[in-house]
Design an enzyme around this catalytic site. Structure first.
Site, PDB file in Angstrom:
ATOM      1  N   ALA A  66       0.866  -1.172   0.000  1.00 43.43           N
ATOM      2  CA  ALA A  66       0.000   0.000   0.000  1.00 43.43           C
ATOM      3  C   ALA A  66       0.908   1.229   0.000  1.00 43.43           C
ATOM      4  O   ALA A  66       2.060   1.156   0.438  1.00 43.43           O
ATOM      5  CB  ALA A  66      -0.880  -0.015   1.244  1.00 43.43           C
ATOM      6  N   GLY A 112       0.734  -4.975   0.963  1.00 42.77           N
ATOM      7  CA  GLY A 112      -0.457  -5.014   0.110  1.00 42.77           C
ATOM      8  C   GLY A 112      -0.188  -5.666  -1.245  1.00 42.77           C
ATOM      9  O   GLY A 112      -1.128  -6.158  -1.880  1.00 42.77           O
ATOM     10  N   GLU A 115      -0.476  -9.262  -0.576  1.00 43.62           N
ATOM     11  CA  GLU A 115      -1.906  -9.483  -0.301  1.00 43.62           C
ATOM     12  C   GLU A 115      -2.715  -9.503  -1.606  1.00 43.62           C
ATOM     13  O   GLU A 115      -3.646 -10.288  -1.762  1.00 43.62           O
ATOM     14  CB  GLU A 115      -2.421  -8.404   0.658  1.00 43.62           C
ATOM     15  CG  GLU A 115      -1.802  -8.563   2.042  1.00 43.62           C
ATOM     16  CD  GLU A 115      -2.157  -7.422   2.977  1.00 43.62           C
ATOM     17  OE1 GLU A 115      -1.768  -6.269   2.682  1.00 43.62           O
ATOM     18  OE2 GLU A 115      -2.822  -7.670   3.988  1.00 43.62           O
ATOM     19  N   GLU A 135       4.690  -5.276   7.226  1.00 43.40           N
ATOM     20  CA  GLU A 135       3.943  -4.196   7.885  1.00 43.40           C
ATOM     21  C   GLU A 135       4.418  -3.904   9.304  1.00 43.40           C
ATOM     22  O   GLU A 135       4.391  -2.755   9.752  1.00 43.40           O
ATOM     23  CB  GLU A 135       2.441  -4.521   7.903  1.00 43.40           C
ATOM     24  CG  GLU A 135       1.737  -4.287   6.571  1.00 43.40           C
ATOM     25  CD  GLU A 135       1.789  -5.493   5.635  1.00 43.40           C
ATOM     26  OE1 GLU A 135       2.602  -6.414   5.857  1.00 43.40           O
ATOM     27  OE2 GLU A 135       0.995  -5.501   4.678  1.00 43.40           O
TER      28      GLU A 135
HETATM   29  N1  CAA Z   1       4.594   3.151  -0.652  1.00 44.03           N
HETATM   30  C1  CAA Z   1       4.990   4.303  -1.213  1.00 44.03           C
HETATM   31  N2  CAA Z   1       6.141   4.445  -1.917  1.00 44.03           N
HETATM   32  C2  CAA Z   1       6.916   3.358  -2.036  1.00 44.03           C
HETATM   33  C3  CAA Z   1       6.564   2.114  -1.477  1.00 44.03           C
HETATM   34  C4  CAA Z   1       5.337   2.025  -0.765  1.00 44.03           C
HETATM   35  N3  CAA Z   1       4.884   0.893  -0.233  1.00 44.03           N
HETATM   36  N4  CAA Z   1       7.558   1.224  -1.742  1.00 44.03           N
HETATM   37  C5  CAA Z   1       8.476   1.893  -2.457  1.00 44.03           C
HETATM   38  N5  CAA Z   1       8.109   3.180  -2.640  1.00 44.03           N
HETATM   39  C6  CAA Z   1       8.816   4.242  -3.347  1.00 44.03           C
HETATM   40  C7  CAA Z   1       9.979   4.763  -2.523  1.00 44.03           C
HETATM   41  O1  CAA Z   1       9.532   5.727  -1.590  1.00 44.03           O
HETATM   42  C8  CAA Z   1      10.869   5.359  -3.600  1.00 44.03           C
HETATM   43  O2  CAA Z   1      10.320   6.604  -3.982  1.00 44.03           O
HETATM   44  P1  CAA Z   1      11.285   7.900  -4.132  1.00 44.03           P
HETATM   45  O3  CAA Z   1      12.214   7.527  -5.263  1.00 44.03           O
HETATM   46  O4  CAA Z   1      10.320   9.002  -4.449  1.00 44.03           O
HETATM   47  O5  CAA Z   1      11.983   8.042  -2.829  1.00 44.03           O
HETATM   48  C9  CAA Z   1      10.668   4.400  -4.770  1.00 44.03           C
HETATM   49  O6  CAA Z   1       9.451   3.714  -4.504  1.00 44.03           O
HETATM   50  C10 CAA Z   1      11.772   3.365  -4.901  1.00 44.03           C
HETATM   51  O7  CAA Z   1      11.899   2.693  -3.640  1.00 44.03           O
HETATM   52  P2  CAA Z   1      13.264   2.549  -2.833  1.00 44.03           P
HETATM   53  O8  CAA Z   1      14.146   3.715  -3.122  1.00 44.03           O
HETATM   54  O9  CAA Z   1      12.909   2.291  -1.408  1.00 44.03           O
HETATM   55  O10 CAA Z   1      13.852   1.261  -3.537  1.00 44.03           O
HETATM   56  P3  CAA Z   1      14.895   0.205  -2.877  1.00 44.03           P
HETATM   57  O11 CAA Z   1      15.358  -0.640  -4.005  1.00 44.03           O
HETATM   58  O12 CAA Z   1      15.897   0.893  -2.052  1.00 44.03           O
HETATM   59  O13 CAA Z   1      13.980  -0.677  -1.896  1.00 44.03           O
HETATM   60  C11 CAA Z   1      12.011  -1.914  -1.237  1.00 44.03           C
HETATM   61  C12 CAA Z   1      12.937  -1.488  -2.399  1.00 44.03           C
HETATM   62  C13 CAA Z   1      12.761  -2.873  -0.331  1.00 44.03           C
HETATM   63  C14 CAA Z   1      10.805  -2.613  -1.888  1.00 44.03           C
HETATM   64  C15 CAA Z   1      11.564  -0.672  -0.449  1.00 44.03           C
HETATM   65  O14 CAA Z   1      11.053   0.285  -1.376  1.00 44.03           O
HETATM   66  C16 CAA Z   1      10.512  -0.921   0.587  1.00 44.03           C
HETATM   67  O15 CAA Z   1      10.808  -1.452   1.640  1.00 44.03           O
HETATM   68  N6  CAA Z   1       9.250  -0.498   0.297  1.00 44.03           N
HETATM   69  C17 CAA Z   1       8.182  -0.589   1.264  1.00 44.03           C
HETATM   70  C18 CAA Z   1       7.682  -2.000   1.464  1.00 44.03           C
HETATM   71  C19 CAA Z   1       6.611  -2.042   2.516  1.00 44.03           C
HETATM   72  O16 CAA Z   1       6.837  -1.745   3.666  1.00 44.03           O
HETATM   73  N7  CAA Z   1       5.397  -2.427   2.109  1.00 44.03           N
HETATM   74  C20 CAA Z   1       4.251  -2.508   3.011  1.00 44.03           C
HETATM   75  C21 CAA Z   1       3.442  -1.252   2.890  1.00 44.03           C
HETATM   76  S1  CAA Z   1       2.205  -1.107   4.134  1.00 44.03           S
HETATM   77  C22 CAA Z   1       0.897  -2.046   3.576  1.00 44.03           C
HETATM   78  O17 CAA Z   1       0.950  -2.654   2.516  1.00 44.03           O
HETATM   79  C23 CAA Z   1      -0.308  -2.013   4.479  1.00 44.03           C
HETATM   80  C24 CAA Z   1      -1.380  -2.974   4.195  1.00 44.03           C
HETATM   81  O18 CAA Z   1      -1.250  -4.178   4.338  1.00 44.03           O
HETATM   82  C25 CAA Z   1      -2.707  -2.469   3.839  1.00 44.03           C
END
Ligand code: CAA
Length: 259
Positions: A66, A112, A115, A135
């Site tokens: 998400a 998400g 999911e 999460e």
């Molecule tokens: N939401 C918003 N933006 C996201 C995102 C997310 N879930 N995942 C990645 N991005 C964005 C980053 O902010 C970044 O944007 P900017 O260039 O503007 O800074 C871009 O995508 C590239 O990401 P990274 O620079 O972080 O890329 P990386 O290669 O260093 O890392 C990754 C990759 C390990 C996937 C890392 O991006 C990450 O950990 N992302 C989040 C994963 C996460 O926590 N997901 C769960 C979300 S909460 C959820 O889903 C709730 C639910 O169940 C309803």
């Protein structure tokens, strides 16, 4: 159909949906969820669509979760609403669709994103994919059905371990625990999904829908045996049942009309 965050195309009775926010690793913001809800409904309502392949754009991510930036200032009731709306309009809508959905997991499937893949009926992962529910690293738990569907797919012990450690697993491990059906090279991802749907396309559409309904019923608190009995019975009133049985007796291939 034109969308801002999705690329969609119907080709040879398969609906291809690509989540197209590559710069944000295809994270699910509100607009994307709204568009997904619309196209899921379209898939269910459109006879021409016999199956759906859902993937993410680029080679890095299926969906990285998400959109964290969108909900970082939410309170409890907004958080609950986010989960409730998303589950109803997208995640449960996919699972309950009469059309089979295949997730073609082309990279990170996190939060998400995993999911979303788990709501699909079948999952195929690229050998580059990584899967997890991270999460708890954000002070959250999965909100789009992850605690339920991961448990159904891999069992309670593995599900709790993955969720509370926020561990990310490679596709080959995901296949071993039953989280994905197949692991293939990235280049073969879509063709593997097409191979499966091309088989489904030969089968009776209403029977396919009834089978999905009955299997899903076994997992969502309904009496699955009763749903199976009702769905089985309904098949007997379909033209496809007459065609399927006649074709068997006449030793020819059936031509189903979906009626
Ligand atoms: N939401 C918003 N933006 C996201 C995102 C997310 N879930 N995942 C990645 N991005 C964005 C980053 O902010 C970044 O944007 P900017 O260039 O503007 O800074 C871009 O995508 C590239 O990401 P990274 O620079 O972080 O890329 P990386 O290669 O260093 O890392 C990754 C990759 C390990 C996937 C890392 O991006 C990450 O950990 N992302 C989040 C994963 C996460 O926590 N997901 C769960 C979300 S909460 C959820 O889903 C709730 C639910 O169940 C309803």
């Amino acid at each position: 159909m034109t969308y801002q965050n999705l690329i969609t195309e119907v080709k040879e009775n398969i609906l291809y949906i690509t989540i197209n926010r590559e710069k944000a690793l295809n994270a699910l913001n509100k607009e994307t969820l709204k568009e997904l809800a619309h196209v899921i409904q379209f898939a269910g309502d459109t006879a021409e669509v016999r199956g759906v392949i859902l993937t993410g754009s680029g080679e890095k991510a299926f969906v990285a979760g998400a959109d964290i930036k969108e909900f970082s200032d939410y309170d409890a009731s907004q958080g609950e609403q986010l989960a409730r709306d998303g589950q109803a309009t997208v995640f449960n809508a996919i699972e309950n669709s009469p059309k089979p959905f295949i997730a073609a997991i082309n990279g990170f499937a996190l939060g998400g994103g995993l999911e979303l893949a788990m709501a699909c009926h079948i999952r195929i992962a690229s050998d580059q994919a990584k899967l997890g529910l991270p999460e708890v690293t954000l002070g959250l738990i999965p909100g789009y059905g992850g605690t339920q569907r991961l448990t159904q797919l891999v069992g309670k012990g593995k599900a709790i371990e993955m969720i509370i450690t926020a561990g990310m697993i490679p596709a080959t491990d995901a296949e071993k625990i039953g989280l994905v059906n197949y692991v293939v090279p990235q280049a073969d991802l879509i063709s593997k999904a097409e191979e499966i749907l091309n088989l489904v396309k030969l089968r009776a559409p209403l029977a396919v829908a009834g089978a999905i309904r009955a299997v899903v019923a076994s997992l969502d608190g309904q009496n699955g045996y009763n749903v199976e009995i009702e769905s089985f019975g309904k098949c007997f009133d379909t033209a496809d049942f007459k065609e399927g049985t006649s074709a068997f007796v006449e030793k020819r291939k059936p031509v189903f009309s979906g009626k």
